[in-house]
Design a protein around this motif. Structure first.
Motif, PDB file in Angstrom:
ATOM      1  N   ILE A 103      36.320  48.606  35.783  1.00  0.00           N
ATOM      2  CA  ILE A 103      35.534  49.546  36.576  1.00  0.00           C
ATOM      3  C   ILE A 103      36.042  50.959  36.323  1.00  0.00           C
ATOM      4  CG2 ILE A 103      35.048  50.244  38.940  1.00  0.00           C
ATOM      5  CD1 ILE A 103      33.794  47.659  38.418  1.00  0.00           C
ATOM      6  N   GLU A 134      36.845  40.687  38.299  1.00  0.00           N
ATOM      7  CA  GLU A 134      36.998  41.581  37.156  1.00  0.00           C
ATOM      8  C   GLU A 134      37.550  40.824  35.966  1.00  0.00           C
ATOM      9  OE1 GLU A 134      38.245  45.604  38.245  1.00  0.00           O
ATOM     10  OE2 GLU A 134      39.584  45.557  36.516  1.00  0.00           O
ATOM     11  N   THR A 150      35.940  50.723  49.449  1.00  0.00           N
ATOM     12  CA  THR A 150      35.227  49.965  48.420  1.00  0.00           C
ATOM     13  C   THR A 150      35.769  48.544  48.361  1.00  0.00           C
ATOM     14  OG1 THR A 150      36.812  50.795  46.846  1.00  0.00           O
ATOM     15  CG2 THR A 150      34.748  51.959  46.989  1.00  0.00           C
ATOM     16  N   ALA A 186      38.467  44.307  44.045  1.00  0.00           N
ATOM     17  CA  ALA A 186      38.163  43.358  42.977  1.00  0.00           C
ATOM     18  C   ALA A 186      39.351  42.430  42.817  1.00  0.00           C
ATOM     19  CB  ALA A 186      37.905  44.090  41.681  1.00  0.00           C
ATOM     20  N   GLU A 188      29.150  50.168  42.998  1.00  0.00           N
ATOM     21  CA  GLU A 188      28.536  49.528  44.154  1.00  0.00           C
ATOM     22  C   GLU A 188      27.137  50.115  44.406  1.00  0.00           C
ATOM     23  OE1 GLU A 188      30.722  49.837  47.805  1.00  0.00           O
ATOM     24  OE2 GLU A 188      29.570  48.234  48.724  1.00  0.00           O
ATOM     25  N   PRO A 245      34.452  52.643  41.339  1.00  0.00           N
ATOM     26  CA  PRO A 245      33.913  51.530  42.127  1.00  0.00           C
ATOM     27  C   PRO A 245      32.786  51.935  43.074  1.00  0.00           C
ATOM     28  CG  PRO A 245      36.114  52.144  42.887  1.00  0.00           C
ATOM     29  CD  PRO A 245      35.867  52.901  41.618  1.00  0.00           C
ATOM     30  N   GLY A 297      39.064  53.519  37.615  1.00  0.00           N
ATOM     31  CA  GLY A 297      39.032  52.627  38.770  1.00  0.00           C
ATOM     32  C   GLY A 297      39.073  53.361  40.092  1.00  0.00           C
ATOM     33  N   ARG A 304      33.479  41.848  44.091  1.00  0.00           N
ATOM     34  CA  ARG A 304      33.647  41.910  42.643  1.00  0.00           C
ATOM     35  C   ARG A 304      34.730  40.963  42.180  1.00  0.00           C
ATOM     36  NH1 ARG A 304      36.006  46.204  40.745  1.00  0.00           N
ATOM     37  NH2 ARG A 304      36.025  47.606  42.532  1.00  0.00           N
TER      38      ARG A 304
END
Lengths: 188, 846
Positions: free
Chosen positions: B694, B753, A178, A181, B701, B697, B31, B751
């Motif tokens: 999150i 955050e 993924t 962030a 997505e 994730p 998360g 992303r």
């Protein structure tokens, strides 16, 4: 009219109207409701099943046309109808591992079409996957994770193992793909 | 475990089945990309869709629908249908008039004088759109029920169709509802929270640059893959009913069914079983739900109705359908002065649950992320003889975001500025939060710079701009266009007080209950109702993290008014932001109760207990500890609890948010346009979304991907088209282009955050972000590619034909219809100095 067909390993013999669609016979006649219906124009592919080794939209076939055939639906694809995911077909597993479904309504058809696609083309490119699944619509995923799932299943079916999945089992083996962030700070 | 604690037989049995006991909590649940709990049934076909439900003696209902857009019903004769084999009953609207309720509900009267026509589940006097219900048949199977429709004789007297919103508002236009005397549903006037727009622009004098555009939000067909359906099982003797429906809102539906039909609320159980997508189209109270209920009540037998896709396209609400006249003003250096928006919003023939509220919700979103001193919004709701509109993914916010992001590009072009630089100059910087917007909202947090910087890096903006310049230079027949969308949205609908101030008929809270079972497993009951979002997984993560129990030990109970009795359901990116926070707060109450019992059992003061990873321990004596599961078992046994303590850890919380949440992001799109064929191909799509903290994730997505697909589909593919007689000419999936896999690109998602500060989880919501952001990014890219050819706008969807025509047209044809000049000039240019005369000359541009 009398029809006889083998569906998910069981032989059924039934009286049907000549006009009965196979998809309605499967659902209303045989109670195989794992195969859903998404349209009335053979456009969406949700009702795709395997008839004698080929994927077919079951709304585009009359029950009488399927007389004598062997049919596999999504419910017959895996080894067992229980919680044991080890019996799932590699395509079923890949759809979970790559988050290739959200609401799941298109999923039975998408999986059945994929099984057929990978039989005909065991090593598809991303583009070939997208075109190969052109007849199956999904409204939730934007297709990207479906494509990933199909490529992963292809790899597994070729004996090369699945592609790294998206999910993380436990803190100690975080192998997620993924996107990371970043905590937003002041801009550069 | 302490020796005071003796849970007897249960403890003994648990000891013999160690698997029944919880494993220790490993931590780090929020998360984490957990596998979805939902998937096992979905990938194996063991799903419980509404149409899968079969009951002994189940009857099938079909609806005869009007083939005309507008007509008087002279007569309906169902007698021939009743003669057909297998037909149990057939009813016209008149036959059901006394049982089907006076009118279906619209919960959002946006103005005190809003025109709210009577809307019965079957038409009785007039039909007002193609698909309006006229009669129902109930038969033994779905084929017999379908056949019988053809035996019903209806005599119509045709009335004029009302298809075009602007024509509909003209004096003397034929009326959709003749008793109302007008086709105008409402005029919503919102002057914003800032300065007066006209005065502000006038005050800037010659320094003001004004750009005006007319954008069309075409009508869309939401198209969840599962069509709608409903099953009603009556217990006739008790006048009790269970309804299974393909709905996003079982709780709201139950209230509304009770209010509409008079069946007492407590005699109605509404279940949303597995629901195959909604996107707003299942956020409603539909005629067929009421009809199935009243017919099942009349017959005392279970009734099922399942729509076909073609029926879905006529009888399920549509989305968007607005004409947007938007005017933006800035000083010559690019500093925004203000925004004026005039909307025409097509209601269709009737008001469904929140039809008028959808465009009005946009009022708060047009100023987007930009600082400006003045703003004025008006919206006129218009009746036409078309299927009613209502929420569709984003509901008011995609329309607003499209208009502001498109016109920012047009303002940049007018000023000769880089479109991203102009945005940077005007957006709220991250130091300025919380920021009170000109539309009255207070944005709690955000960092537009960070998201944009990251997106530009992923996109290689500089490289693409270089390539674009080269290709323009050498007149490459395939031109490159670059589109930007720096969007925000309001999510987490909604603070009840705010909804009240907007005259909405309900609150915006959400309910949660957390139940600790004797074996330490947890049931979490939520009033949010999933239909593909992954609630079972995400809510388990939230509970696991709060209580310190394993993810696997949590089960969600939702979507059934009997087992999850209280809720406001799922729409508007609210489930996590409101429902998730409610769950988090309910777990806090569980821990509080458990702490009291743990302290008692450990013979310590509550103040001396620490709680972490599911374990209570005594400060300074790490050996003295109890897990929350042990406390649950001790509470079940209830042999030794503090005096007066209720023997339960179960806790409820109803959370009403203080503020909306404001996800934002930067979406960048590069398109290749073949100028010879007009074909647009998305070559690169990069988005960096900031949806706050999150939970999962992978799910996040996935939501972004799906949202992008729907937003891109509006830009390039989808349009519900009506002909002049009011026929929906895109009435099936053959004619309505829902994109398939080859029609969409690969998305590069990233992303940032920036946690929301308005809720304890720091979450913002993600369900609609992709849809809201992507449409303007794509169209800005298309217009950017075509701008050297004199094109400054294109209608959606930007089909190859539209692009090709735009390229072939003369300069005049290319110029946008909505473009006007100020200062008395009539050159057709896109801007100029503002004058007070032209500012008041609004009618001319429409």
């Amino acid at each position: 009219m009398r029809v006889r067909m083998k569906v998910d390993g069981v032989t059924y013999e039934d009286e049907v109207q000549p006009r009965t669609l196979l998809t309605h016979h499967l659902r209303d006649g045989l109670g195989r409701v794992g195969t859903p219906i998404g349209c009335d124009t053979s456009s969406c592919g949700a009702c795709t099943v395997d008839i004698d080794g080929e994927s077919v939209k079951s709304c585009s076939v009359l029950a009488v046309q399927a007389d004598g055939s062997t049919i596999t639906t999504i419910q017959g694809l895996s080894g067992a109808e229980n919680g044991d995911s080890s019996t799932w077909h590699p395509v079923q597993k890949a759809f979970q591992e790559h988050h290739g479904l959200q609401c799941g309504y298109c999923t039975p058809g998408m999986i059945m079409a994929t099984v057929d696609l990978l039989k005909r083309n065991p090593s598809p490119s991303e583009d070939e996957v997208r075109h190969g699944l052109e007849g199956n619509l999904c409204r939730c995923t934007g297709y990207q994770n479906i494509v990933k799932a199909v490529l992963s299943a292809a790899s597994e079916l070729r004996g090369e193992g699945p592609l790294p999945g998206s999910f993380q089992d436990a803190p100690e083996n975080d192998t997620a793909q993924t996107p990371a962030a970043e905590t937003a700070g002041a801009p550069a | 475990m302490t020796d005071q604690m003796d849970a007897g037989i249960v403890a003994q049995q648990i000891a013999e089945h160690p698997d029944a006991l919880s494993k220790p909590y490993a931590g780090g649940e929020l998360g984490r990309g957990r596998r979805r709990k939902e998937d096992a049934k979905l990938v194996t076909g063991q799903t419980n869709w509404t149409d899968n439900i079969s009951l002994p003696g189940l009857l099938h209902m079909t609806v005869l629908r009007s083939p005309m857009a507008h007509a008087k019903i002279v007569s309906v004769d169902v007698s021939a249908a009743l003669e057909l084999p297998g037909v149990i009953a057939a009813y016209s609207g008149a036959d059901l008039a006394d049982v089907m309720g006076a009118s279906m509900p619209c919960a959002w009267p946006v103005t005190p004088d809003m025109v709210s026509p009577v809307h019965t589940p079957l038409a009785t006097d007039e039909v007002r759109y193609v698909g309006d219900g006229v009669a129902v048949v109930v038969a033994r199977d779905r084929y017999a029920a379908a056949d019988a429709l053809e035996a019903i004789a209806v005599e119509y007297e045709q009335l004029p169709a009302v298809v075009d919103m602007e024509e509909a508002l003209k004096p003397g236009a034929p009326l959709v509802h003749s008793d109302k005397g007008t086709n105008q549903c409402f005029l919503f006037d919102f002057p914003g929270a800032g300065a007066d727009y006209a005065e502000t622009v006038r005050g800037a004098g010659d320094d003001a640059v004004v750009v005006r555009r007319r954008f069309r939000q075409q009508r869309l067909l939401p198209t969840p893959m599962e069509p709608r359906g409903v099953v009603v099982a009556p217990i006739a003797a008790a006048d009790e009913f269970t309804m299974w429906s393909t709905t996003q809102i079982p709780h709201v539906l139950r209230v509304m069914l009770a209010l509409t039909t008079g069946i007492p609320e407590h005699k109605l159980r509404v279940v949303a079983p597995d629901v195959g997508g909604g996107f707003g189209a299942k956020l409603n109270v539909y005629a067929e739900e009421i009809l199935a209920l009243v017919v099942a009540r009349k017959l005392g037998r279970p009734v099922k109705w399942t729509e076909s896709r073609s029926e879905n396209y006529q009888a399920t609400t549509h989305g968007r359908d607005q004409i947007q006249d938007i005017e933006i003003a800035a000083t010559k250096d690019g500093t925004l002065l203000g925004l004026k928006v005039e909307l025409l919003a097509d209601m269709g023939a009737y008001l469904q649950l929140i039809t008028p509220g959808v465009p009005v919700l946009g009022a708060f979103m047009f100023p987007a992320i930009y600082k400006m001193p003045s703003y004025h919004f008006t919206c006129t709701g218009v009746f036409t003889t078309k299927t009613p509109t209502d929420a569709y993914r984003g509901a008011g916010r995609p329309e607003a975001t499209y208009a502001i992001e498109r016109i920012m590009d047009e303002l940049a072009a007018e000023l000769g500025r880089d479109p991203m630089e102009l945005r940077r100059q005007n957006w709220i910087t991250h130091e300025e939060f919380p920021y009170e917007m000109v539309a009255g909202l207070t944005y709690d947090s955000g960092n537009y710079e960070a998201a944009t910087d990251k997106a530009e890096q992923m996109f290689d903006m500089a490289g693409l701009r270089r390539e674009q310049a080269e290709r323009r230079e050498r007149k490459d027949p395939v031109q490159l266009g670059i589109g930007i969308s720096t969007f925000t949205e309001m999510c987490g609908l909604a603070p009840s007080r705010v909804l009240g101030s907007l005259s909405y008929g309900a609150g915006g809270w959400e309910s949660a209950s957390v139940r600790m079972l004797p074996t330490g497993k947890v049931e979490v009951v939520s009033g949010a109702t999933p239909h593909g979002q992954g609630h079972h997984t995400a809510w388990s993560q939230i509970v696991a993290d709060s209580l310190g129990v394993p993810f696997e030990d949590v089960e969600l109970v939702a979507g059934d008014t009997r087992s999850s009795p209280k809720g406001m359901d799922t729409y508007g990116s609210r489930s996590l932001v409101v429902g998730g926070v409610a769950i988090h707060k309910a777990t806090g109450k569980v821990i509080e109760k458990a702490k009291r019992i743990a302290a008692h059992l450990l013979e310590a003061s509550e103040d001396d207990l620490d709680f972490g990873k599911g374990t209570f321990s005594v400060k300074g004596s790490p050996e003295a500890k109890l897990t929350i599961q042990e406390v649950a078992l001790a509470t079940f046994a209830a042999h030794n609890l503090p005096d007066g303590m209720e023997p339960s850890l179960d806790s409820d919380y109803v959370y009403d948010p203080e503020n909306f949440s404001y996800p934002h992001g930067t979406h960048l799109c590069a398109v290749d346009i073949d100028t010879e064929t007009g074909f647009t191909k998305i070559r690169r799509y990069v988005c960096v979304d900031d949806v706050g903290k999150i939970v999962n994730p992978v799910i996040v997505e996935g939501q972004i991907h799906g949202g992008l697909a729907q937003g891109i589909a509006q830009a390039l593919y989808e349009e519900a088209v009506y002909d002049a007689e009011g026929n929906l000419t895109t009435g099936s999936l053959v004619d309505y282009l829902v994109p398939a896999a080859p029609d969409l690109p690969h998305f590069d998602t990233g992303r940032t955050e920036t946690p929301a500060t308005s809720n304890p989880l720091g979450v913002k919501g993600v369900g609609e972000a992709g849809t809201i952001a992507s449409t303007p990014a794509v169209i800005n890219a298309v217009v950017d590619a075509l701008r050297p050819y004199g094109v400054d706008d294109i209608d959606m969807p930007a089909t190859p034909e539209r692009v090709w025509r735009a390229l072939q047209g003369s300069d005049e044809e290319r110029a946008t219809a909505g473009t006007v000049s100020y200062g008395g000039s009539s050159t057709g240019s896109t801007g100029g100095s503002a004058s007070s005369d032209s500012l008041e000359n609004d009618g001319s541009a429409r």
